[in-house]
Scaffold this motif. Structure first.
Motif, PDB file in Angstrom:
ATOM      1  N   UNK A 209      70.801  22.657  84.892  1.00  0.00           N
ATOM      2  CA  UNK A 209      72.128  22.461  84.311  1.00  0.00           C
ATOM      3  C   UNK A 209      72.262  23.372  83.100  1.00  0.00           C
ATOM      4  N   UNK A 210      72.876  24.541  83.302  1.00  0.00           N
ATOM      5  CA  UNK A 210      72.935  25.551  82.242  1.00  0.00           C
ATOM      6  C   UNK A 210      73.742  25.092  81.036  1.00  0.00           C
ATOM      7  N   UNK A 211      74.673  24.174  81.227  1.00  0.00           N
ATOM      8  CA  UNK A 211      75.505  23.708  80.110  1.00  0.00           C
ATOM      9  C   UNK A 211      74.677  22.973  79.060  1.00  0.00           C
ATOM     10  N   UNK A 212      73.588  22.350  79.475  1.00  0.00           N
ATOM     11  CA  UNK A 212      72.761  21.596  78.523  1.00  0.00           C
ATOM     12  C   UNK A 212      72.055  22.509  77.524  1.00  0.00           C
ATOM     13  N   UNK A 213      71.969  23.787  77.845  1.00  0.00           N
ATOM     14  CA  UNK A 213      71.295  24.725  76.945  1.00  0.00           C
ATOM     15  C   UNK A 213      72.213  25.211  75.824  1.00  0.00           C
ATOM     16  N   UNK A 214      73.457  24.773  75.836  1.00  0.00           N
ATOM     17  CA  UNK A 214      74.388  25.215  74.798  1.00  0.00           C
ATOM     18  C   UNK A 214      74.369  24.290  73.586  1.00  0.00           C
ATOM     19  N   UNK A 215      73.230  23.728  73.299  1.00  0.00           N
ATOM     20  CA  UNK A 215      73.104  22.860  72.120  1.00  0.00           C
ATOM     21  C   UNK A 215      73.095  23.696  70.842  1.00  0.00           C
ATOM     22  N   UNK A 216      73.272  23.034  69.734  1.00  0.00           N
ATOM     23  CA  UNK A 216      73.299  23.725  68.438  1.00  0.00           C
ATOM     24  C   UNK A 216      71.875  23.875  67.922  1.00  0.00           C
ATOM     25  N   UNK A 217      71.366  25.112  67.844  1.00  0.00           N
ATOM     26  CA  UNK A 217      69.979  25.287  67.388  1.00  0.00           C
ATOM     27  C   UNK A 217      69.835  25.028  65.896  1.00  0.00           C
ATOM     28  N   UNK A 471      70.568  40.170  71.009  1.00  0.00           N
ATOM     29  CA  UNK A 471      71.944  39.902  71.413  1.00  0.00           C
ATOM     30  C   UNK A 471      72.201  38.438  71.729  1.00  0.00           C
ATOM     31  N   UNK A 472      71.232  37.584  71.548  1.00  0.00           N
ATOM     32  CA  UNK A 472      71.421  36.162  71.813  1.00  0.00           C
ATOM     33  C   UNK A 472      71.406  35.404  70.495  1.00  0.00           C
ATOM     34  N   UNK A 473      72.543  34.786  70.157  1.00  0.00           N
ATOM     35  CA  UNK A 473      72.633  34.047  68.900  1.00  0.00           C
ATOM     36  C   UNK A 473      71.829  32.758  68.955  1.00  0.00           C
ATOM     37  N   UNK A 474      71.441  32.360  70.161  1.00  0.00           N
ATOM     38  CA  UNK A 474      70.660  31.138  70.334  1.00  0.00           C
ATOM     39  C   UNK A 474      69.189  31.481  70.113  1.00  0.00           C
ATOM     40  N   UNK A 475      68.629  31.066  68.975  1.00  0.00           N
ATOM     41  CA  UNK A 475      67.310  31.548  68.575  1.00  0.00           C
ATOM     42  C   UNK A 475      66.178  30.620  68.977  1.00  0.00           C
ATOM     43  N   UNK A 476      66.479  29.399  69.401  1.00  0.00           N
ATOM     44  CA  UNK A 476      65.432  28.429  69.709  1.00  0.00           C
ATOM     45  C   UNK A 476      65.104  28.419  71.196  1.00  0.00           C
ATOM     46  N   UNK A 477      63.917  27.905  71.513  1.00  0.00           N
ATOM     47  CA  UNK A 477      63.508  27.663  72.895  1.00  0.00           C
ATOM     48  C   UNK A 477      63.461  26.169  73.113  1.00  0.00           C
ATOM     49  N   UNK A 478      64.081  25.659  74.175  1.00  0.00           N
ATOM     50  CA  UNK A 478      64.816  26.308  75.267  1.00  0.00           C
ATOM     51  C   UNK A 478      66.077  27.028  74.785  1.00  0.00           C
ATOM     52  N   UNK A 479      66.481  28.049  75.531  1.00  0.00           N
ATOM     53  CA  UNK A 479      67.445  29.024  75.024  1.00  0.00           C
ATOM     54  C   UNK A 479      68.618  29.215  75.974  1.00  0.00           C
ATOM     55  N   UNK A 480      69.808  29.316  75.380  1.00  0.00           N
ATOM     56  CA  UNK A 480      71.028  29.546  76.150  1.00  0.00           C
ATOM     57  C   UNK A 480      71.044  30.982  76.681  1.00  0.00           C
ATOM     58  N   UNK A 481      71.925  31.236  77.656  1.00  0.00           N
ATOM     59  CA  UNK A 481      71.976  32.551  78.288  1.00  0.00           C
ATOM     60  C   UNK A 481      72.665  33.595  77.406  1.00  0.00           C
ATOM     61  N   UNK A 482      72.535  34.857  77.795  1.00  0.00           N
ATOM     62  CA  UNK A 482      73.177  35.971  77.097  1.00  0.00           C
ATOM     63  C   UNK A 482      74.682  35.983  77.376  1.00  0.00           C
ATOM     64  N   UNK A 483      75.488  36.481  76.450  1.00  0.00           N
ATOM     65  CA  UNK A 483      76.940  36.593  76.690  1.00  0.00           C
ATOM     66  C   UNK A 483      77.250  37.819  77.540  1.00  0.00           C
ATOM     67  N   UNK A 583      64.342  20.025  78.462  1.00  0.00           N
ATOM     68  CA  UNK A 583      64.983  21.075  79.255  1.00  0.00           C
ATOM     69  C   UNK A 583      63.961  22.013  79.891  1.00  0.00           C
ATOM     70  N   UNK A 584      62.724  21.952  79.413  1.00  0.00           N
ATOM     71  CA  UNK A 584      61.674  22.789  79.981  1.00  0.00           C
ATOM     72  C   UNK A 584      60.850  22.097  81.046  1.00  0.00           C
ATOM     73  N   UNK A 585      61.229  20.876  81.422  1.00  0.00           N
ATOM     74  CA  UNK A 585      60.455  20.128  82.413  1.00  0.00           C
ATOM     75  C   UNK A 585      60.829  20.517  83.839  1.00  0.00           C
ATOM     76  N   UNK A 586      59.858  20.365  84.744  1.00  0.00           N
ATOM     77  CA  UNK A 586      60.104  20.480  86.179  1.00  0.00           C
ATOM     78  C   UNK A 586      60.394  19.077  86.686  1.00  0.00           C
ATOM     79  N   UNK A 587      61.576  18.844  87.204  1.00  0.00           N
ATOM     80  CA  UNK A 587      62.010  17.478  87.463  1.00  0.00           C
ATOM     81  C   UNK A 587      61.873  17.051  88.921  1.00  0.00           C
TER      82      UNK A 587
END
Length: 663
Positions: A209-217, A471-483, A583-587
């Motif tokens: 679920x890629x939307x879950x990676x858009x959290x605020x780092x 180019x990715x403003x999301x600096x933490x891991x797990x990490x959102x995608x590139x714009x 978000x890094x788990x294999x479910x």
């Protein structure tokens, strides 16, 4: 009776044979290094790996002249460390009101960011660790001694200063296209068609679920992080109880005194925040539900196992004194079920590949052609991105079905990017004084990808970011995608998160840009004789068994990671946001393939029926690197599988050929 000295020499020789398999003359030189610096052969092997990665595959061959150069560099490094210690001892005599060291670099002065960003070791602690012999970054001592080997941070210095350690130009690279490792060589490599396929043969589906990676780092709450870490222990306890058929009464609190044998599930940790984990420093962390979150030392002398910080284990034993838990057995952690599909689904994808008749399943032109590469994509001394252009040319010539690009694309650890020294081509029509990083990305990276998409319209390009990507403003891991739109990438380019699990047709592929294998190698402690002696097979097994892309916790400190080419010389490390580690788990299922780039030597192996691929960096700091080409044949169904109609395994490890090649 042989003397202790001769026994020690024989032991060193045997270990060198195990780690290096050297020529007799090379072995003599290696034994000399071990005795001179009091280094065990295993540690010497890791130092050689570091030297090998810096110098490049072509220039670091295990022969007598190279080993002597390696020995010389080790000696010079020891001398420089001694001089640095002398400078630091004099600096430590400053007044109590001096500005903290980290303040000068904009670092974490009072440790207030602990847990949010990787903690940089203090200088004194860093000097206590002698497991790294990489050349340090620029210092006054290195400037004062011109005869010392140049630092990595000075990779752009003059030829005289480099003196035999120059970057090899991409055009002058040796053996381009050479296959250096092959898995399943009995299968034919992909035979490209005469023209591009009229339609894409790949259906890409995100299983994450890629939307879950858009959290605020950088907004982590300690309570949330502790709950995530705690829940993971309880979840594993339920899995282990079900797998081994244990009663509730079999489990207990490892930290409580008890003369009865119990089973306890918890997390491996170290009794000290500094230094490497060893058999004597292992502690067992319980969950709040089973042991109030207490920690207890583990005695593991009677078992053979591999441990690392953050690992969830189930141990059987006794805590008779209340002071430590004595382990008699380490219980196996159940693996996830392998990925499987309905026969009708597999037949649909086979038809997409054109495999409709019996003989089509072994025709190489019917196989998928997937190219996998990992950053960096250019050497430290330029921003020409020639390796990326050569990779795109290779994808165009072979009419690749998919190109997987794993970050960093625009690397924060590149000396020129870190300094802001951008030299754009003259024909880009961008004023140098007004050029932004996005402009540079569009010219240097997006442009060759657009040309590839135009030449091969049926290709699918997958871009996975890295925490080192500018180019990715999301600096933490797990990490959102590139714009993607902002960077001018073609419509064939799909932006996904880091990490991500995707389905390529029926094939389940797990990808992470974070180098967990290198960090596991640094922190793993082997007790007794390991079941798997091959390190490159053992490390991915930890990832698979723990069902997580990054099971290590806490991450390795930045100061002991490989040095970068920047002036500071400190690696980015792994800035983990513990609140979102789930978000890094294999479910759901064990993936068919794990793509895990690493600074360790490139490889392709089958581990627990998972095809594990480390393509290596496309560009090394001073020379060309490697990439992986996958030839994946259609999954042939038996008559029984078709008639039964039940889920069938994909068996990718049997029908995929992997070639690791020089770019």
């Amino acid at each position: 009776m042989p003397s202790k000295k001769s026994e020690s020499k024989s032991s060193i020789g045997d270990e060198l044979d195990e780690w290096f398999v050297p020529h007799p003359e090379v072995k003599i030189e290696l034994e000399s290094i071990c005795r001179l610096h009091s280094i065990p052969p295993e540690e010497l092997f890791y130092k050689w790996e570091s030297y090998h990665m810096r110098m490049g595959q072509e220039r670091a061959i295990l022969d007598v002249p190279t080993v002597r150069e390696f020995k010389k560099e080790l000696q010079e490094t020891v001398e420089r460390e001694a001089r640095t210690k002398s400078h630091m001892r004099s600096a430590d005599r400053r007044g109590a009101y001096a500005t903290p060291r980290n303040a000068a670099k904009g670092g974490d002065v009072f440790g207030m960011l602990d847990g949010i960003t990787p903690v940089q070791q203090s200088s004194n602690v860093g000097n206590k660790r002698k497991s790294d012999f990489e050349t340090p970054s620029i210092s006054k001592s290195s400037k004062a001694h011109a005869t010392s080997s140049p630092s990595d941070g000075k990779s752009l210095s003059t030829p005289t200063e480099q003196a035999g350690n120059q970057s090899v130009s991409f055009a002058a690279r040796q053996n381009p296209g050479q296959i250096i490792e092959t898995l399943n060589g009995h299968l034919d490599i992909h035979n490209p068609p005469i023209a591009p396929h009229p339609e894409p043969r790949v259906k890409l589906t995100a299983n994450t679920d890629l939307k879950k990676f858009r959290y605020r780092p950088m907004a982590m709450h300690l309570s949330e992080a502790s709950e995530v870490l705690d829940d993971r222990i309880d979840e594993f306890q339920s899995l282990i109880q079900s797998h081994h058929g244990l009663e509730d009464s079999a489990f207990g609190n490892a930290a409580a005194q008890n003369t009865n044998e119990i089973v306890a599930v918890g997390r491996i940790a170290s009794d000290s925040p500094e230094g490497k984990l060893n058999a004597a420093s292992i502690v067992f962390e319980t969950s709040r539900r089973t042991g109030a979150g207490l920690r207890v030392p583990l005695k593991v002398e009677s078992v053979s196992y591999q441990f690392f910080p953050g690992q969830i284990v189930a141990v059987r034993g006794i805590n008779a004194s209340g002071e430590y838990f004595s382990v008699s057995e380490v219980l196996d952690v159940p693996l996830l079920a392998p990925a499987a599909s309905q026969p009708s689904t597999l037949e649909t994808f086979n038809e997409r590949l054109g495999a409709t008749e019996e003989g089509d399943y072994r025709v190489s032109s019917k196989a998928l052609n997937i190219i996998v590469a990992s950053g960096p994509y250019t050497a430290d001394d330029n921003l020409a991105f020639e390796p990326l252009q050569a990779l795109c040319q290779k994808a165009e010539e072979t009419y690749a079905d998919m190109l997987i690009l794993i970050g960093p694309l625009f690397d924060t650890e590149h000396p020129l990017l870190a300094s802001g020294d951008l030299d754009l081509p003259d024909d880009c029509n961008i004023e140098p004084d007004r050029a932004t990083l996005a402009d540079a990305f569009r010219v240097l990276i997006a442009k060759p990808l657009q040309a590839l998409a135009q030449a091969v319209p049926s290709i699918t390009i997958v871009c996975i970011p890295s925490t080192r990507d500018l180019m990715n403003k999301h600096v933490s891991w797990p990490q959102d995608n590139l714009p993607g739109k902002k960077l001018g990438l073609p419509k064939q380019a799909k932006m996904v998160s880091n990490p991500v699990t995707v389905s390529i047709n029926e094939i389940v592929v797990a990808i992470s840009a974070q180098d967990i294998l290198y960090e596991l190698r640094r922190e793993e402690v082997v007790v007794g004789k390991p079941k798997e002696s091959n390190m490159l097979a053992r490390l991915p097994r930890h990832v698979i068994q723990q069902r997580h892309f990054f099971p290590l916790y806490p991450p390795v400190e930045r100061a002991i990671l490989p040095k970068t080419g920047t002036e500071e010389g400190i690696a980015t490390g792994t800035p983990i946001d513990a609140s979102y580690l789930k978000l890094g788990e294999w479910l759901e299922a064990r993936p068919d393939m794990l793509i895990q780039p690493s600074a360790l030597p490139q490889f392709a192996k089958v581990v627990e029926n998972v095809l594990v691929v480390n393509p290596g960096p496309l560009s090394k700091r001073k020379g060309a690197g490697t990439y992986a080409q996958l030839t994946i044949y259609p999954r042939k169904l038996s008559v029984e599988e078709r008639n039964k109609g039940a889920l069938v395994g994909h068996k990718l490890f049997e029908r995929a050929r992997v070639d690791v090649m020089r770019i």
